[in-house]
Scaffold this motif. Structure first.
Motif, PDB file in Angstrom:
ATOM      1  N   ASN A  19       0.828  -1.214   0.000  1.00 10.59           N
ATOM      2  CA  ASN A  19       0.000   0.000   0.000  1.00 10.59           C
ATOM      3  C   ASN A  19       0.860   1.260   0.000  1.00 10.59           C
ATOM      4  O   ASN A  19       0.703   2.132  -0.857  1.00 10.59           O
ATOM      5  CB  ASN A  19      -0.918   0.006   1.222  1.00 10.59           C
ATOM      6  CG  ASN A  19      -1.992  -1.042   1.096  1.00 10.59           C
ATOM      7  OD1 ASN A  19      -2.557  -1.237   0.028  1.00 10.59           O
ATOM      8  ND2 ASN A  19      -2.276  -1.757   2.181  1.00 10.59           N
ATOM      9  N   MET A  20       1.789   1.333   0.969  1.00 11.59           N
ATOM     10  CA  MET A  20       2.529   2.590   1.121  1.00 11.59           C
ATOM     11  C   MET A  20       3.708   2.673   0.169  1.00 11.59           C
ATOM     12  O   MET A  20       3.879   3.684  -0.521  1.00 11.59           O
ATOM     13  CB  MET A  20       2.991   2.712   2.582  1.00 11.59           C
ATOM     14  CG  MET A  20       3.300   4.106   3.014  1.00 11.59           C
ATOM     15  SD  MET A  20       1.928   5.246   2.849  1.00 11.59           S
ATOM     16  CE  MET A  20       2.556   6.302   1.583  1.00 11.59           C
ATOM     17  N   ASN A  40       9.295  -6.845  -4.706  1.00 14.00           N
ATOM     18  CA  ASN A  40       8.253  -7.219  -3.754  1.00 14.00           C
ATOM     19  C   ASN A  40       8.252  -8.730  -3.572  1.00 14.00           C
ATOM     20  O   ASN A  40       8.503  -9.473  -4.523  1.00 14.00           O
ATOM     21  CB  ASN A  40       6.880  -6.751  -4.253  1.00 14.00           C
ATOM     22  CG  ASN A  40       5.854  -6.769  -3.139  1.00 14.00           C
ATOM     23  OD1 ASN A  40       5.944  -5.998  -2.188  1.00 14.00           O
ATOM     24  ND2 ASN A  40       4.880  -7.664  -3.233  1.00 14.00           N
ATOM     25  N   ARG A  41       7.957  -9.148  -2.324  1.00 12.76           N
ATOM     26  CA  ARG A  41       7.954 -10.590  -2.015  1.00 12.76           C
ATOM     27  C   ARG A  41       7.061 -11.338  -2.996  1.00 12.76           C
ATOM     28  O   ARG A  41       7.438 -12.353  -3.550  1.00 12.76           O
ATOM     29  CB  ARG A  41       7.475 -10.777  -0.564  1.00 12.76           C
ATOM     30  CG  ARG A  41       7.473 -12.199  -0.091  1.00 12.76           C
ATOM     31  CD  ARG A  41       7.102 -12.255   1.361  1.00 12.76           C
ATOM     32  NE  ARG A  41       5.802 -11.616   1.638  1.00 12.76           N
ATOM     33  CZ  ARG A  41       5.330 -11.387   2.858  1.00 12.76           C
ATOM     34  NH1 ARG A  41       6.036 -11.716   3.907  1.00 12.76           N
ATOM     35  NH2 ARG A  41       4.147 -10.815   3.011  1.00 12.76           N
ATOM     36  N   THR A  42       5.843 -10.829  -3.198  1.00 14.82           N
ATOM     37  CA  THR A  42       4.957 -11.418  -4.203  1.00 14.82           C
ATOM     38  C   THR A  42       5.111 -10.580  -5.475  1.00 14.82           C
ATOM     39  O   THR A  42       4.613  -9.459  -5.548  1.00 14.82           O
ATOM     40  CB  THR A  42       3.486 -11.358  -3.720  1.00 14.82           C
ATOM     41  OG1 THR A  42       3.427 -11.934  -2.408  1.00 14.82           O
ATOM     42  CG2 THR A  42       2.553 -12.106  -4.654  1.00 14.82           C
ATOM     43  N   ARG A  45       2.483  -8.369  -7.469  1.00 12.91           N
ATOM     44  CA  ARG A  45       1.999  -7.078  -6.963  1.00 12.91           C
ATOM     45  C   ARG A  45       2.689  -5.896  -7.641  1.00 12.91           C
ATOM     46  O   ARG A  45       2.247  -4.758  -7.547  1.00 12.91           O
ATOM     47  CB  ARG A  45       2.223  -7.036  -5.444  1.00 12.91           C
ATOM     48  CG  ARG A  45       1.253  -6.128  -4.758  1.00 12.91           C
ATOM     49  CD  ARG A  45       1.108  -6.431  -3.298  1.00 12.91           C
ATOM     50  NE  ARG A  45       0.273  -5.430  -2.664  1.00 12.91           N
ATOM     51  CZ  ARG A  45       0.012  -5.405  -1.368  1.00 12.91           C
ATOM     52  NH1 ARG A  45       0.507  -6.333  -0.590  1.00 12.91           N
ATOM     53  NH2 ARG A  45      -0.741  -4.475  -0.858  1.00 12.91           N
ATOM     54  N   GLY A  73       9.724  -0.532   2.303  1.00  8.25           N
ATOM     55  CA  GLY A  73       8.272  -0.390   2.459  1.00  8.25           C
ATOM     56  C   GLY A  73       7.605  -1.611   3.057  1.00  8.25           C
ATOM     57  O   GLY A  73       6.409  -1.795   2.876  1.00  8.25           O
ATOM     58  N   VAL A  74       8.382  -2.443   3.790  1.00  3.52           N
ATOM     59  CA  VAL A  74       7.780  -3.634   4.406  1.00  3.52           C
ATOM     60  C   VAL A  74       7.234  -3.276   5.794  1.00  3.52           C
ATOM     61  O   VAL A  74       7.523  -2.211   6.332  1.00  3.52           O
ATOM     62  CB  VAL A  74       8.799  -4.801   4.529  1.00  3.52           C
ATOM     63  CG1 VAL A  74       9.301  -5.207   3.155  1.00  3.52           C
ATOM     64  CG2 VAL A  74       9.959  -4.425   5.443  1.00  3.52           C
ATOM     65  N   ALA A 100       8.875   2.752   8.111  1.00  6.26           N
ATOM     66  CA  ALA A 100       8.185   1.851   9.043  1.00  6.26           C
ATOM     67  C   ALA A 100       7.840   2.542  10.358  1.00  6.26           C
ATOM     68  O   ALA A 100       8.704   3.179  10.980  1.00  6.26           O
ATOM     69  CB  ALA A 100       9.055   0.630   9.318  1.00  6.26           C
ATOM     70  N   ALA A 101       6.610   2.371  10.787  1.00  6.02           N
ATOM     71  CA  ALA A 101       6.191   2.898  12.086  1.00  6.02           C
ATOM     72  C   ALA A 101       6.996   2.198  13.185  1.00  6.02           C
ATOM     73  O   ALA A 101       7.184   0.987  13.136  1.00  6.02           O
ATOM     74  CB  ALA A 101       4.706   2.630  12.275  1.00  6.02           C
TER      75      ALA A 101
HETATM   76  N1  LIG Z   1      -0.360   2.085   5.032  1.00  2.00           N
HETATM   77  C1  LIG Z   1      -0.149   3.316   5.506  1.00  2.00           C
HETATM   78  O1  LIG Z   1      -0.991   4.206   5.430  1.00  2.00           O
HETATM   79  C2  LIG Z   1       1.195   3.642   6.148  1.00  2.00           C
HETATM   80  C3  LIG Z   1       1.417   4.952   6.616  1.00  2.00           C
HETATM   81  C4  LIG Z   1       2.650   5.258   7.168  1.00  2.00           C
HETATM   82  C5  LIG Z   1       3.640   4.280   7.251  1.00  2.00           C
HETATM   83  N2  LIG Z   1       3.394   3.024   6.805  1.00  2.00           N
HETATM   84  C6  LIG Z   1       4.465   2.015   6.893  1.00  2.00           C
HETATM   85  O2  LIG Z   1       4.632   1.461   5.618  1.00  2.00           O
HETATM   86  C7  LIG Z   1       5.079   0.109   5.750  1.00  2.00           C
HETATM   87  C8  LIG Z   1       4.241  -0.778   4.853  1.00  2.00           C
HETATM   88  O3  LIG Z   1       2.887  -0.732   5.249  1.00  2.00           O
HETATM   89  P1  LIG Z   1       1.758  -1.102   4.203  1.00  2.00           P
HETATM   90  O4  LIG Z   1       0.482  -0.684   4.809  1.00  2.00           O
HETATM   91  O5  LIG Z   1       2.130  -0.558   2.869  1.00  2.00           O
HETATM   92  O6  LIG Z   1       1.882  -2.701   4.188  1.00  2.00           O
HETATM   93  P2  LIG Z   1       1.571  -3.700   3.000  1.00  2.00           P
HETATM   94  O7  LIG Z   1       0.504  -3.170   2.100  1.00  2.00           O
HETATM   95  O8  LIG Z   1       1.407  -5.051   3.604  1.00  2.00           O
HETATM   96  O9  LIG Z   1       2.924  -3.705   2.139  1.00  2.00           O
HETATM   97  C9  LIG Z   1       4.087  -4.362   2.535  1.00  2.00           C
HETATM   98  C10 LIG Z   1       4.673  -5.015   1.294  1.00  2.00           C
HETATM   99  O10 LIG Z   1       5.922  -5.570   1.649  1.00  2.00           O
HETATM  100  C11 LIG Z   1       6.059  -6.785   0.939  1.00  2.00           C
HETATM  101  N3  LIG Z   1       7.071  -7.615   1.589  1.00  2.00           N
HETATM  102  C12 LIG Z   1       7.000  -8.308   2.753  1.00  2.00           C
HETATM  103  N4  LIG Z   1       8.175  -8.906   3.015  1.00  2.00           N
HETATM  104  C13 LIG Z   1       9.007  -8.564   2.005  1.00  2.00           C
HETATM  105  C14 LIG Z   1      10.357  -8.863   1.715  1.00  2.00           C
HETATM  106  N5  LIG Z   1      11.109  -9.608   2.529  1.00  2.00           N
HETATM  107  N6  LIG Z   1      10.890  -8.352   0.596  1.00  2.00           N
HETATM  108  C15 LIG Z   1      10.148  -7.579  -0.243  1.00  2.00           C
HETATM  109  N7  LIG Z   1       8.854  -7.276  -0.036  1.00  2.00           N
HETATM  110  C16 LIG Z   1       8.303  -7.758   1.082  1.00  2.00           C
HETATM  111  C17 LIG Z   1       4.698  -7.380   0.970  1.00  2.00           C
HETATM  112  O11 LIG Z   1       4.610  -8.341  -0.032  1.00  2.00           O
HETATM  113  P3  LIG Z   1       3.369  -9.313  -0.250  1.00  2.00           P
HETATM  114  O12 LIG Z   1       2.656  -8.699  -1.424  1.00  2.00           O
HETATM  115  O13 LIG Z   1       3.987 -10.638  -0.526  1.00  2.00           O
HETATM  116  O14 LIG Z   1       2.552  -9.299   1.032  1.00  2.00           O
HETATM  117  C18 LIG Z   1       3.821  -6.141   0.740  1.00  2.00           C
HETATM  118  O15 LIG Z   1       3.605  -5.906  -0.650  1.00  2.00           O
HETATM  119  C19 LIG Z   1       4.966  -0.262   7.216  1.00  2.00           C
HETATM  120  O16 LIG Z   1       6.244  -0.313   7.789  1.00  2.00           O
HETATM  121  C20 LIG Z   1       4.137   0.846   7.812  1.00  2.00           C
HETATM  122  O17 LIG Z   1       4.506   1.127   9.153  1.00  2.00           O
HETATM  123  C21 LIG Z   1       2.189   2.687   6.252  1.00  2.00           C
END
Ligand SMILES: NC(=O)c1ccc[n+]([C@@H]2O[C@H](COP(=O)([O-])OP(=O)(O)OC[C@H]3O[C@@H](n4cnc5c(N)ncnc54)[C@H](OP(=O)(O)O)[C@@H]3O)[C@@H](O)[C@H]2O)c1
Length: 266
Positions: A19-20, A40-42, A45, A73-74, A100-101
Motif C-alpha cells: 500500500n505505502m 516485492n515478495r509477491t 503485486r 516499504g515492508v 516503518a512505524a
Molecule cells: N499504510 C499506511 O498508510 C502507512 C502509513 C505510514 C507508514 N506506513 C508504513 O509502511 C510500511 C508498509 O505498510 P503497508 O500498509 O504498505 O503494508 P503492505 O501493504 O502489507 O505492504 C508491505 C509489502 O511488503 C512486501 N514484503 C514483505 N516482506 C518482504 C520482503 N522480505 N521483501 C520484499 N517485499 C516484502 C509485501 O509483499 P506481499 O505482497 O507478498 O505481502 C507487501 O507488498 C509499514 O512499515 C508501515 O509502518 C504505512
C-alpha cells in the motif's frame, strides 16, 4: 513538475511495494527523469508499477546494487530481516529510507552497521496523488546534500516537514494514520446519504466533493474550522441541530481519543 537537480542522476528503488511503498513508487512513476526500481515478495503485486515504467528486480541485493536511494516499504517487524539481506550490497553513498512505524533512527543505524546513510520518514497514502505529507526526522549526522535530496524526493509527492524525534510519533498518529480517520468519516457520511435514499455511488461522490470543497475553504489563509462551522450554523437552523447531536454524543472527544490511542500504541 521538473525533476530537482539533486535527483537528476539518481536511481530510486523500493523494497516492499504494498500500500505505502507502492503509493510512493507509483506516485513517482511517470515523473520525467526518474529511474525507478521495485522488489516485492509477491512479484505479481509489482505489475501495475511495471506498467507505469518501474523496473522489477528479482531480489533485495539486486535492488540495492542498482539504486542510490532505497526505500524500505515492508511492515515494521520485517525491516531488520530486509536490511540484513541488503547489507552486503550497501555502498557508503546508499541512502536507505525507512517508512516503518516504530523503527527508530537508532534501530536503523544499528542494522546497517555504519555502511550507508539512513533516514526515517513517515508518509501517508495521499502520496499516490501527489498530496502526501512526509515527516522526515531531523538528523545532524546526515550530510546536508543527502538531506536535501530526501526533501526533494518526497517534495515531488506532496509536502515535507522536518521533525525532531520527540514529535515523530505524534506526527505518525495524526498524519500517517490520518487518511484512515478521514475515510472512516467519509464512509459514515455516505452511509447517512444511502439511508436517506441516495445510491451508494451518488452518496460517495457527493461526500468526496464535500470534503474536497471544505478542505479548500479550510486551507484559505486565515481560515479556522470553528469559524467556518459557525458560518454554516444559522440560529435555530438545521445544521446546528446536527452539531448539537455531535456534541451531546461527544464525537469531538472521541476523535481526540482516537488519535491519542494511536499515539499511545506508536
Ligand atoms: N499504510 C499506511 O498508510 C502507512 C502509513 C505510514 C507508514 N506506513 C508504513 O509502511 C510500511 C508498509 O505498510 P503497508 O500498509 O504498505 O503494508 P503492505 O501493504 O502489507 O505492504 C508491505 C509489502 O511488503 C512486501 N514484503 C514483505 N516482506 C518482504 C520482503 N522480505 N521483501 C520484499 N517485499 C516484502 C509485501 O509483499 P506481499 O505482497 O507478498 O505481502 C507487501 O507488498 C509499514 O512499515 C508501515 O509502518 C504505512
Amino acid at each position: 513538475m521538473d525533476t530537482p537537480a539533486s535527483l537528476a542522476d539518481k536511481t530510486i528503488g523500493c523494497i516492499g511495494c504494498g500500500n505505502m511503498g507502492g503509493a510512493i513508487i507509483g506516485g513517482l512513476a511517470g515523473m520525467p527523469g526518474l529511474r525507478l526500481f521495485g522488489y516485492n515478495r509477491t512479484p505479481e503485486r509489482l505489475a501495475p508499477l511495471v506498467a507505469k515504467g518501474v523496473t522489477a528486480v528479482p531480489d533485495i541485493p539486486g535492488l540495492v546494487a542498482a539504486c542510490d536511494i532505497v526505500i524500505i516499504g515492508v511492515k515494521p517487524y520485517l525491516v531488520g530481516g530486509v536490511i540484513a539481506e541488503a547489507l552486503p550490497a550497501l555502498k557508503p553513498e546508499t541512502v536507505l529510507i525507512s517508512i516503518a512505524a516504530g523503527v527508530t533512527l537508532e534501530d536503523l543505524r544499528e542494522a546497517v552497521r555504519g555502511r550507508c546513510h539512513v533516514v526515517r520518514v513517515m508518509p501517508n497514502t495521499p502520496a499516490l496523488v501527489g498530496a502526501g505529507i512526509f515527516g522526515i526526522q531531523e538528523d545532524p549526522e546526515l550530510p546536508e546534500a543527502v538531506f536535501r535530496t530526501v526533501l526533494d524526493l518526497f517534495g515531488l509527492l506532496g509536502s515535507t516537514i522536518v521533525l525532531p524525534e520527540k514529535k515523530f510519533n505524534a506526527f505518525m498518529a495524526l498524519v500517517g494514520c490520518g487518511p484512515a480517520y478521514v475515510f472512516h468519516f467519509m464512509d459514515a457520511l455516505a452511509e447517512a446519504g444511502v439511508t436517506m435514499g441516495f445510491t451508494r455511488q451518488e452518496a460517495l461522490d457527493l461526500v468526496t466533493r464535500l470534503v474536497l470543497g471544505s478542505a479548500k475553504l479550510a486551507a484559505l489563509p486565515g481560515s479556522h474550522p470553528a469559524i467556518l462551522r459557525e458560518q454554516v450554523c444559522s440560529p435555530a437552523g438545521v445544521t446546528i441541530a446536527a452539531i448539537n447531536h455531535l456534541d451531546r454524543t461527544a464525537v469531538r472527544g472521541h476523535l481526540i481519543d482516537a488519535v491519542l490511542a494511536a499515539y499511545a500504541k506508536s
